[in-house]
Scaffold this motif. Structure first.
Motif, short mmCIF file in Angstrom:
data_model
loop_
_atom_site.label_atom_id
_atom_site.label_comp_id
_atom_site.label_asym_id
_atom_site.label_seq_id
_atom_site.Cartn_x
_atom_site.Cartn_y
_atom_site.Cartn_z
N GLU A 180 0.83 -1.22 0.00
CA GLU A 180 0.00 0.00 0.00
C GLU A 180 0.85 1.26 0.00
OE1 GLU A 180 -3.03 0.05 3.00
OE2 GLU A 180 -3.80 -1.88 2.30
N GLN A 181 1.89 1.22 0.79
CA GLN A 181 2.78 2.40 0.88
C GLN A 181 3.49 2.67 -0.46
OE1 GLN A 181 5.58 1.75 4.01
NE2 GLN A 181 6.04 3.93 4.20
N LEU A 182 3.82 1.57 -1.17
CA LEU A 182 4.59 1.72 -2.41
C LEU A 182 3.72 2.05 -3.61
CD1 LEU A 182 6.90 -1.40 -1.90
CD2 LEU A 182 7.73 0.94 -2.20
N MET A 207 7.50 11.18 -11.48
CA MET A 207 8.78 11.53 -10.83
C MET A 207 8.66 11.45 -9.30
SD MET A 207 10.93 11.90 -13.20
CE MET A 207 12.33 12.61 -12.34
N ALA A 208 7.51 11.91 -8.78
CA ALA A 208 7.31 11.83 -7.32
C ALA A 208 7.24 10.36 -6.88
CB ALA A 208 6.03 12.57 -6.94
N GLN A 209 6.60 9.53 -7.70
CA GLN A 209 6.49 8.10 -7.39
C GLN A 209 7.86 7.43 -7.39
OE1 GLN A 209 4.28 6.18 -6.26
NE2 GLN A 209 4.93 4.11 -6.84
N ILE A 210 8.67 7.77 -8.40
CA ILE A 210 10.02 7.20 -8.49
C ILE A 210 10.83 7.57 -7.24
CG2 ILE A 210 12.24 7.50 -9.71
CD1 ILE A 210 10.57 7.50 -12.33
N ALA A 211 10.74 8.85 -6.84
CA ALA A 211 11.49 9.31 -5.66
C ALA A 211 11.02 8.55 -4.43
CB ALA A 211 11.32 10.82 -5.49
N LYS A 212 9.70 8.33 -4.32
CA LYS A 212 9.17 7.63 -3.15
C LYS A 212 9.67 6.18 -3.10
CE LYS A 212 4.93 5.86 -3.00
NZ LYS A 212 3.47 5.77 -2.99
N VAL A 213 9.57 5.48 -4.24
CA VAL A 213 9.99 4.06 -4.27
C VAL A 213 11.49 3.96 -3.97
CG1 VAL A 213 10.26 2.04 -5.77
CG2 VAL A 213 8.11 3.34 -5.78
N LYS A 214 12.28 4.86 -4.55
CA LYS A 214 13.73 4.83 -4.29
C LYS A 214 14.03 5.05 -2.81
CE LYS A 214 15.91 6.44 -8.55
NZ LYS A 214 16.82 7.48 -9.04
N ARG A 215 13.35 6.04 -2.22
CA ARG A 215 13.62 6.37 -0.82
C ARG A 215 13.26 5.20 0.09
NH1 ARG A 215 9.90 8.22 2.32
NH2 ARG A 215 8.69 9.14 0.64
N LEU A 216 12.08 4.61 -0.15
CA LEU A 216 11.66 3.50 0.71
C LEU A 216 12.61 2.31 0.54
CD1 LEU A 216 7.79 3.76 0.21
CD2 LEU A 216 9.07 4.31 2.29
N ALA A 217 12.98 2.02 -0.72
CA ALA A 217 13.86 0.86 -0.97
C ALA A 217 15.26 1.11 -0.40
CB ALA A 217 13.94 0.58 -2.46
N PHE A 218 15.73 2.35 -0.49
CA PHE A 218 17.07 2.68 0.04
C PHE A 218 17.06 2.58 1.56
CE2 PHE A 218 20.56 5.34 1.41
CZ PHE A 218 21.54 5.14 0.46
N ASP A 219 16.03 3.17 2.19
CA ASP A 219 15.99 3.17 3.66
C ASP A 219 15.80 1.75 4.22
OD1 ASP A 219 16.42 5.84 3.56
OD2 ASP A 219 14.36 6.44 4.03
N ALA A 220 15.21 0.86 3.40
CA ALA A 220 15.07 -0.54 3.83
C ALA A 220 16.27 -1.38 3.38
CB ALA A 220 13.78 -1.13 3.24
N ASP A 221 17.30 -0.72 2.86
CA ASP A 221 18.58 -1.30 2.42
C ASP A 221 18.54 -1.98 1.05
OD1 ASP A 221 19.89 -0.38 4.60
OD2 ASP A 221 20.04 -2.31 5.64
N PHE A 222 17.35 -2.32 0.52
CA PHE A 222 17.33 -3.02 -0.77
C PHE A 222 17.94 -2.17 -1.88
CE2 PHE A 222 14.03 -5.12 1.72
CZ PHE A 222 14.51 -6.42 1.63
#
Ligand SMILES: Cc1cc2nc3c(=O)[nH]c(=O)nc-3n(C[C@H](O)[C@H](O)[C@H](O)COP(=O)(O)OP(=O)(O)OC[C@H]3O[C@@H](n4cnc5c(N)ncnc54)[C@H](O)[C@@H]3O)c2cc1C
Length: 376
Positions: free
Chosen positions: A19-21, A35-50
């Motif tokens: 849901e968050q993604l 672009m906002a969606q890409i930034a969100k997915v990158k941030r979440l994936a980076f912060d979760a280490d993936f």
């Protein structure tokens, strides 16, 4: 961690955070929304280490195989979380930044791109110079501890969103050809830069003209040494045709599956479907080999031109089949699904142009890989 463990862990994380993604929009979304969606997915994936696995620790990564990065691209594309071409820009620009930037510069900048805090663009093509990149004329002049840049780029994807640009400039004489090129990593908010977006055939302001009027760039922003810009370009272009293309196979596969689901009974020509499937799998098999070569540390070069030709052929074959099977949706339909098919059909025409045209890739294959004659 090995690739199977990464895959299982990332898939589970994507499921748990569905849901968050998910994008907040229906269908393709506007470019701002994408672009906002890409930034969100990158941030979440980076912060979760993936989003950090597969990148060197010295630039904020967690190390490990580049196959992790390929799978991340594939998985977010297969789940329709991001616009794949725009998402993969980091795979085009970050590896060369790591190869050529001063270590402190790469350490500061790369993580910002990977986390989606920044967007970068690639300033190579000019109005008179696309295929014949060695004749570029955007001028750079050394002035003490700085470079001063004056000239123009064109077709610069996402320039209006970008905080930084990997820019090729002519620092030598006009006759110096590929020997007189210097690559710079410049800030897009520097005084003297004007960005004018251009509308694509599918109605998106995805790329731009960029004008440089005596723009000052600190000398420590050079990528490689003065006059080494051609090596930077030759390093970057194979990346544009390797990891960055892997997600495209996942994207095309998902669209072919969708076509099978929605095609009216009897509308799909089985012979054409067979040919398209074979073309797509040939591209995927080739790209899979490239991902493994890259993961083994082998240098990438002209052989990635084969991947690019196969991608363009597969992408256009898939969407030719879409147009044959769903002609009304691709031409006149005005619901969300039709808009999606039409946009993607039109964008598929660009596949034989961006990242080096198919004609140029075939020239490279003929001359450098098959030794069928020199450039002159
Ligand atoms: C969607 C998209 C995004 C892009 N993003 C970027 C970006 O972010 N940054 C960037 O720098 N550029 C970008 N480009 C530009 C792209 O790299 C160029 O369009 C491409 O390299 C072709 O150059 P050109 O447009 O100048 O065409 P030209 O070089 O003028 O070529 C025109 C035609 O002539 C053919 N041709 C040219 N020379 C030869 C030859 N020697 N032999 C046979 N045929 C030849 C070409 O194949 C082509 O069909 C993008 C392009 C597209 C479509």
């Amino acid at each position: 961690m090995d690739i199977d463990e990464y895959r299982a862990a990332f898939d589970a994380w994507l499921d748990d955070n569905r849901e968050q993604l998910a994008p907040a929009y229906e269908g393709k979304g506007t470019l701002d929304e994408q672009m906002a969606q890409i930034a969100k997915v990158k941030r979440l994936a980076f912060d979760a280490d993936f989003g950090r696995w597969g990148w060197p620790e010295r630039v904020g990564g967690l190390g490990g195989s580049t196959l992790f990065r390929a799978y991340l691209q594939e998985a977010v594309t297969a789940r329709d979380l991001v616009e794949p071409g725009l998402f993969s820009m980091q795979e085009v620009l970050a590896p060369t930044m790591i190869d050529f930037a001063a270590p402190e510069l790469a350490a500061t900048m790369v993580a910002r791109l990977l986390r989606g805090d920044e967007t970068w663009c690639q300033g190579f093509s000019e109005p008179g110079t696309g295929s014949n990149l060695g004749s570029l004329s955007c001028r750079s002049v050394r002035d003490g501890d700085t470079w001063r840049v004056t000239g123009q780029k064109v077709w610069t994807s996402l320039a209006q969103y970008a905080q930084r640009c990997v820019l090729l400039t002519r620092s030598g004489t006009p006759e110096s050809a590929h020997r007189g090129i210097t690559a710079l990593f410049l800030d897009m908010d520097s005084p003297g830069i004007t960005v004018r977006p251009i509308e694509t055939m599918h109605g998106s302001l995805e790329f731009s003209e960029v004008f440089f009027d005596d723009v000052v760039v600190p000398a420590e922003r050079m990528l490689g040494a003065e006059g080494q810009g051609w090596s930077v370009a030759m390093d970057l272009l194979p990346y544009e045709r390797s990891t960055a293309l892997w997600q495209r196979a996942a994207f095309l596969h998902s669209r072919l599956q969708r076509l099978l689901e929605v095609a009216p009974p009897g509308s799909l020509d089985p012979l054409k479907l067979g040919e398209v499937t074979q073309t797509l799998y040939a591209f995927r098999a080739r790209s899979r080999g490239t991902q493994h070569r890259m993961a083994s540390g082998a240098p990438l070069g002209s052989e990635t031109s084969i991947d690019k030709v196969l991608l363009a052929t597969a992408e256009q074959a898939v969407f030719d089949l879409v147009a044959d099977t769903l002609p009304a949706e691709v031409t006149v339909g005005d619901d969300v699904e039709s808009h999606l098919w039409r946009t993607e059909y039109l964008y598929s025409r660009a596949a034989s142009i961006y990242g080096g045209s198919s004609e140029i890739q075939r020239n490279i294959i003929a001359r450098r890989l098959l030794d069928l004659g020199s450039d002159r």
